[in-house]
Design an enzyme around this catalytic site. Structure first.
Site, PDB file in Angstrom:
ATOM      1  N   LYS A   1       9.468  76.834  90.610  1.00 29.43           N
ATOM      2  CA  LYS A   1      10.293  76.464  89.455  1.00 29.43           C
ATOM      3  C   LYS A   1      10.692  77.752  88.736  1.00 29.43           C
ATOM      4  O   LYS A   1       9.837  78.531  88.337  1.00 29.43           O
ATOM      5  CB  LYS A   1       9.516  75.560  88.504  1.00 29.43           C
ATOM      6  CG  LYS A   1      10.345  75.143  87.289  1.00 29.43           C
ATOM      7  CD  LYS A   1       9.624  74.129  86.426  1.00 29.43           C
ATOM      8  CE  LYS A   1       8.738  74.753  85.383  1.00 29.43           C
ATOM      9  NZ  LYS A   1       9.439  75.396  84.274  1.00 29.43           N
TER      10      LYS A   1
ATOM     11  N   ASP B   1      15.105  75.225  86.293  1.00 29.92           N
ATOM     12  CA  ASP B   1      14.797  74.462  85.080  1.00 29.92           C
ATOM     13  C   ASP B   1      15.543  75.069  83.889  1.00 29.92           C
ATOM     14  O   ASP B   1      14.980  75.821  83.108  1.00 29.92           O
ATOM     15  CB  ASP B   1      13.265  74.540  84.903  1.00 29.92           C
ATOM     16  CG  ASP B   1      12.764  73.850  83.659  1.00 29.92           C
ATOM     17  OD1 ASP B   1      13.492  73.021  83.091  1.00 29.92           O
ATOM     18  OD2 ASP B   1      11.623  74.138  83.259  1.00 29.92           O
TER      19      ASP B   1
ATOM     20  N   LYS C   1      17.696  73.062  81.842  1.00 28.14           N
ATOM     21  CA  LYS C   1      17.860  72.002  80.815  1.00 28.14           C
ATOM     22  C   LYS C   1      19.226  72.043  80.128  1.00 28.14           C
ATOM     23  O   LYS C   1      19.334  72.260  78.916  1.00 28.14           O
ATOM     24  CB  LYS C   1      16.756  72.107  79.761  1.00 28.14           C
ATOM     25  CG  LYS C   1      15.341  72.024  80.311  1.00 28.14           C
ATOM     26  CD  LYS C   1      14.318  72.011  79.201  1.00 28.14           C
ATOM     27  CE  LYS C   1      12.899  71.859  79.690  1.00 28.14           C
ATOM     28  NZ  LYS C   1      12.351  73.005  80.411  1.00 28.14           N
TER      29      LYS C   1
ATOM     30  N   ASP D   1      25.357  69.985  76.764  1.00 27.81           N
ATOM     31  CA  ASP D   1      26.631  70.425  76.178  1.00 27.81           C
ATOM     32  C   ASP D   1      27.609  69.268  76.313  1.00 27.81           C
ATOM     33  O   ASP D   1      27.212  68.168  76.721  1.00 27.81           O
ATOM     34  CB  ASP D   1      27.120  71.696  76.908  1.00 27.81           C
ATOM     35  CG  ASP D   1      27.983  72.578  76.007  1.00 27.81           C
ATOM     36  OD1 ASP D   1      28.853  72.027  75.305  1.00 27.81           O
ATOM     37  OD2 ASP D   1      27.805  73.806  76.015  1.00 27.81           O
TER      38      ASP D   1
ATOM     39  N   THR E   1       7.785  67.886  75.297  1.00 27.17           N
ATOM     40  CA  THR E   1       6.407  67.587  74.875  1.00 27.17           C
ATOM     41  C   THR E   1       6.067  68.291  73.560  1.00 27.17           C
ATOM     42  O   THR E   1       5.085  67.969  72.914  1.00 27.17           O
ATOM     43  CB  THR E   1       5.385  67.978  75.963  1.00 27.17           C
ATOM     44  OG1 THR E   1       5.787  69.204  76.548  1.00 27.17           O
ATOM     45  CG2 THR E   1       5.289  66.928  77.032  1.00 27.17           C
TER      46      THR E   1
ATOM     47  N   ARG F   1       0.155  78.541  85.294  1.00 24.79           N
ATOM     48  CA  ARG F   1      -1.002  79.427  85.161  1.00 24.79           C
ATOM     49  C   ARG F   1      -2.206  79.132  86.052  1.00 24.79           C
ATOM     50  O   ARG F   1      -2.829  80.086  86.532  1.00 24.79           O
ATOM     51  CB  ARG F   1      -1.406  79.496  83.673  1.00 24.79           C
ATOM     52  CG  ARG F   1      -0.359  80.243  82.860  1.00 24.79           C
ATOM     53  CD  ARG F   1      -0.428  79.924  81.394  1.00 24.79           C
ATOM     54  NE  ARG F   1      -0.011  78.545  81.135  1.00 24.79           N
ATOM     55  CZ  ARG F   1      -0.011  77.987  79.935  1.00 24.79           C
ATOM     56  NH1 ARG F   1      -0.405  78.691  78.892  1.00 24.79           N
ATOM     57  NH2 ARG F   1       0.392  76.741  79.771  1.00 24.79           N
TER      58      ARG F   1
HETATM   59  O1  C5P Z   1       1.195  77.192  83.117  1.00 26.27           O
HETATM   60  P1  C5P Z   1       1.476  75.705  83.121  1.00 26.27           P
HETATM   61  O2  C5P Z   1       0.885  74.983  84.299  1.00 26.27           O
HETATM   62  O3  C5P Z   1       1.118  75.058  81.802  1.00 26.27           O
HETATM   63  O4  C5P Z   1       3.073  75.614  83.284  1.00 26.27           O
HETATM   64  C1  C5P Z   1       3.765  74.400  83.214  1.00 26.27           C
HETATM   65  C2  C5P Z   1       5.233  74.646  83.388  1.00 26.27           C
HETATM   66  O5  C5P Z   1       5.928  73.421  83.172  1.00 26.27           O
HETATM   67  C3  C5P Z   1       5.844  75.644  82.399  1.00 26.27           C
HETATM   68  O6  C5P Z   1       6.922  76.306  83.063  1.00 26.27           O
HETATM   69  C4  C5P Z   1       6.356  74.763  81.285  1.00 26.27           C
HETATM   70  O7  C5P Z   1       7.436  75.336  80.594  1.00 26.27           O
HETATM   71  C5  C5P Z   1       6.822  73.540  82.058  1.00 26.27           C
HETATM   72  N1  C5P Z   1       6.880  72.301  81.280  1.00 26.27           N
HETATM   73  C6  C5P Z   1       5.796  71.764  80.622  1.00 26.27           C
HETATM   74  N2  C5P Z   1       5.911  70.606  79.895  1.00 26.27           N
HETATM   75  C7  C5P Z   1       7.095  69.985  79.840  1.00 26.27           C
HETATM   76  C8  C5P Z   1       8.210  70.495  80.503  1.00 26.27           C
HETATM   77  C9  C5P Z   1       8.078  71.672  81.225  1.00 26.27           C
HETATM   78  O8  C5P Z   1       4.702  72.324  80.684  1.00 26.27           O
HETATM   79  N3  C5P Z   1       7.181  68.847  79.195  1.00 26.27           N
END
Ligand code: C5P
Length: 250
Positions: free
Chosen positions: A34, A61, A63, A66, A122, A214
């Protein structure tokens, strides 16, 4: 369709992202990745081409949100870039989503990328929804309603929490894709994510794709962490997984 682990490449520079992907060079099947706005805005479309050239599928990603005509044009450009999945905000309305889909569906090379809707971020809580956005409805109702709109517009699915995947499939059909971040290995650090599930639990809940950043990018052994996520989430037997990832232990 679906059932794959996506690795979120949340790196500030292309150099760091590519150095991370170097770790997977020997893997037979490269992880689906992603690419978010941080990397895309710093490196431009070239980073997408470089990652594609290495054999990864890409969820871009960005998003989009517009007027319908602009989103259509933006999506046409993303299609030409050869991404496999991209997204837009459902709050832009049904016409905007339809036009976005039309932009992606035009003439081009290969299959149309999947188009996914963001329902509510979120980071938006009930108070923000009501007091700042003046949407006086339950968050869950808003999320499901936006999901319904996305389906009406012909989109392929939504980004949601693995905790919402089951209900979305019940209400909008099992083929309507759920892309779920907020996934953590059991016993691992949760970080800033609030409602998490393990890859195994997310599979049980019916997620179609899990997004993990992460827990894989910051792991001591990212390749092994990725393999563990695949083992838990994807329908590969150990033997098949061995074939799929070259059968070697790092
Ligand atoms: O590091 P981690 O596993 O928390 O990363 C989750 C990824 O998913 C990040 O790129 C974050 O921006 C994305 N994301 C999220 N929650 C959402 C939409 C996207 O954690 N509702």
């Amino acid at each position: 369709m679906g059932k794959d682990v996506m690795v979120a490449l949340d790196f500030p520079s292309g150099e760091e992202a590519l150095r991370f992907l170097d770790l997977f060079q020997k893997e037979e099947r490269k992880p689906y990745v992603k690419v978010g706005m941080e990397l895309f805005y710093s490196e431009g479309p070239e980073i997408v081409r470089k990652i594609k050239k290495r054999g990864h599928s890409i969820f871009l990603d960005l998003k989009l949100h517009d007027i319908p005509n602009t989103v259509k044009g933006g999506m046409r450009s993303l299609r030409d870039l050869g991404v496999d999945m991209t997204n837009l905000h459902a709050s832009g309305g049904i016409e905007m989503m339809r036009e976005g889909m039309e932009g992606l569906s035009g003439e081009g090379q290969g299959e149309r990328p999947l188009l996914i809707a963001v329902t509510q971020l979120t980071s938006t809580d009930q108070r923000t929804l009501e007091e700042e956005l003046l949407i006086r409805e339950e968050m869950k109702k808003v999320v499901l309603h936006y999901g319904e709109n996305a389906k009406k517009a012909g989109l392929d699915g939504v980004v949601c929490s693995p905790w919402e995947a089951k209900e979305i499939h019940e209400k909008l059909g099992k083929d309507f894709l759920t892309i779920t971040p907020g996934v953590r290995f059991k016993g691992g650090s949760v970080g800033d994510q609030k409602r998490v599930m393990s890859p195994e639990e997310a599979k049980e809940a019916g997620s179609d794709y899990i997004v993990m950043g992460r827990p894989i990018t910051k792991a001591e052994n990212p390749v092994e962490a990725y393999r563990e996520a695949v083992r838990q989430f994807c329908d590969y037997s150990e033997k098949k997984l061995g074939n799929r990832i070259g059968g070697k232990d790092e």
